[in-house]
Design an enzyme around this catalytic site. Structure first.
Site, PDB file in Angstrom:
ATOM      1  N   GLU A   1       1.024  -1.263   0.073  1.00 16.77           N
ATOM      2  CA  GLU A   1      -0.196  -0.023   0.195  1.00 16.77           C
ATOM      3  C   GLU A   1       0.437   0.944  -0.249  1.00 16.77           C
ATOM      4  OE1 GLU A   1      -2.829  -0.045  -0.519  1.00 16.77           O
ATOM      5  OE2 GLU A   1      -3.589  -2.398  -0.006  1.00 16.77           O
TER       6      GLU A   1
ATOM      7  N   CYS B   1      -2.052   9.896   2.368  1.00 18.58           N
ATOM      8  CA  CYS B   1      -1.964   8.931   1.289  1.00 18.58           C
ATOM      9  C   CYS B   1      -2.554   8.950   0.452  1.00 18.58           C
ATOM     10  CB  CYS B   1      -1.705   7.169   1.017  1.00 18.58           C
ATOM     11  SG  CYS B   1      -3.036   6.254   1.964  1.00 18.58           S
TER      12      CYS B   1
END
Length: 468
Positions: free
Chosen positions: A210, A244
């Site tokens: 990720e 993010c």
């Protein structure tokens, strides 16, 4: 001397003995996570405030409540997720049992970043536990207060023969990665992601990465600039921009930019007051290293809003940059801070071309009153996730998989997707030991007649007919 070997061997032995396999054991560990969240809520909020100046509101919304929701979902659905999944059969196997068994991989390593240290620890951990794995957690040493709770308090709520938390920085993580794990789950930046992937490759260990990237946000001319500004300002400056999936830049026309800048100023003032530095609702940069990096980006383009900073508090004001060139540093790296560049384009086509000549992002956003514009952006671009007319609200749905594509990551999790990520999808067919006469079709000596019959028998059938 390897400080990890003994503990890792203990975890491997626990898995081999089958301790984590039963639904009862998995449910008990998930209940432990639930108690951990409820018993230590205030302590967790205080740690997040200490590390990131994160408000109680943001801590609850983005860390504690999301983690609790994942635990609750897994507890409600654990037995159904664990059930063998029946699949369709062909004529040759109509009397047999065909299914997919979801079995745990074994020993899992979860490496956690600092920006959402509770969420990004517990959400993947829920999936790993629900799937029946033993787990090694490596929290970030950068978010020190939260790391301390994860290391000292969380283990009390779990079976420590099956789960452990390891501490340390880059050197210790490197040593840990020299060991063979059955699955690795990493959240962080692409540079470290490559190191983790290279380490996993030595053992052919499956992996989820990720990562991040520069998430674009297109704003159409027909939008209400204040509505866009409210939504963009909230999800850009949430957690001081250290998210993010936050938008890394806006693409809009020159006309929309002239309307959007004052609207963004209104939103920032409404959210954080005339002096955002005194607002309890605005976070701080995690450490001096990242503060210095972000301070350097303030020199790109022209500051239209904000631009102030205070090194002593690691404070950077909510900032909007205009007249930004594509070649400037602020457009070459993931910002990961409360800075929002506006880049002007002449058309939707130019905006899409701008997005597509960059690496595929973790998230992509588009604002427009015309659904065909949203659908065009969706159809002509690629990203890990997409949201039309808002920010990262897609992240609130456990029914949607979360993950990147290309340099923004690989693999998916959240909800049942987490369970599936940490499960080996084992293909199973249980055949009868008798009825050997039927198998004569496949044995030599071969014939064209047997081939024709066998090909028909091997065609997949969706019906439940058991006649041969």
């Amino acid at each position: 001397m390897d400080s990890f070997e003994d503990k890792l061997q203990q975890l491997r032995e626990a898995f081999k003995e089958g301790r984590t396999r039963s639904a009862e054991f998995r449910a008990a560990q998930l209940q432990g996570l639930s108690h951990f969240l409820r018993d230590n809520k205030q302590q967790l909020q205080e740690a997040l405030a200490q590390d990131l100046h994160k408000s109680a509101f943001e801590a609850e919304v983005s860390e504690i409540a999301i983690s609790q929701a994942e635990v609750d979902l897994a507890l409600r659905n654990l037995r159904s997720w664990m059930k063998d999944e029946k699949v369709s059969k062909n004529l040759a196997t109509q009397l047999d049992s065909a299914f997919i068994r979801k079995e745990p991989f074994g020993l899992v390593l979860i490496i956690v970043p600092w920006n959402y240290p509770i969420n990004l620890t517990l959400v993947p951990l829920v999936g790993a536990i629900a799937a029946g794995n033993c787990v090694v957690l490596k929290p970030s040493e950068i978010s020190k207060a939260t790391e301390k709770i994860l290391a000292e308090v969380l283990p009390r709520y779990l079976d420590q023969s099956c789960f452990t938390v390891v501490l340390g920085g880059r050197q210790e993580t490197g040593q840990l990665l020299e060991h063979k794990f059955d699955y690795i789950f990493f959240t962080g930046n692409a540079y470290v992601g490559k190191i983790v992937m290279a380490a996993a490759a030595k053992h052919l260990t499956p992996i989820t990465l990720e990562l991040g990237g520069k998430n674009p946000c297109y704003v159409d001319d027909n939008c209400d600039p204040q509505i866009v500004a409210n939504r963009v300002a909230w999800f850009r400056y949430f957690n001081a921009g250290q998210t993010c999936v936050a938008p890394d830049y806006i693409l809009c026309s020159q006309e929309m930019q002239e309307r959007l800048v004052p609207a963004l100023q209104n939103a920032i003032t409404r959210f954080y007051g005339d002096n955002p530095q005194t607002s309890p609702n605005l976070g701080r940069i995690i450490n001096q290293k990242h503060f210095k990096r972000l301070q350097g980006l303030l020199g790109c383009g022209r500051v239209a809003i904000g631009g102030q900073s205070d090194e002593g508090e690691r404070y950077i004001a909510p900032t909007v940059l205009v007249d930004v060139q594509e070649t400037e540093p602020v457009m070459q790296e993931e910002i990961f801070g409360p800075i929002l560049p506006l880049v002007t384009v002449r058309s939707l086509d130019e905006a899409i071309e701008f997005m597509n000549r960059r690496e595929k992002p973790l998230a992509l956003y588009a604002f427009s009153k015309r659904s065909q514009v949203i659908k065009q952006v969706l159809a002509r671009t690629s990203s890990g996730g997409f949201c039309g007319n808002d920010g990262f609200m897609h992240m609130t749905l456990s029914s949607l998989p979360f993950g990147g594509v290309g340099t923004s990551g690989m693999g998916r999790y959240h909800g049942k997707f987490s369970f599936d990520t940490f499960s080996n999808q084992r293909a199973c067919l249980l055949r009868s030991p008798g009825m050997e006469k039927i198998n004569d079709l496949r044995y030599p000596p071969y014939s064209s007649r047997n081939l024709r019959v066998l090909l028909v028998a091997m065609e997949e059938r969706c019906c439940s007919c058991t006649l041969l």
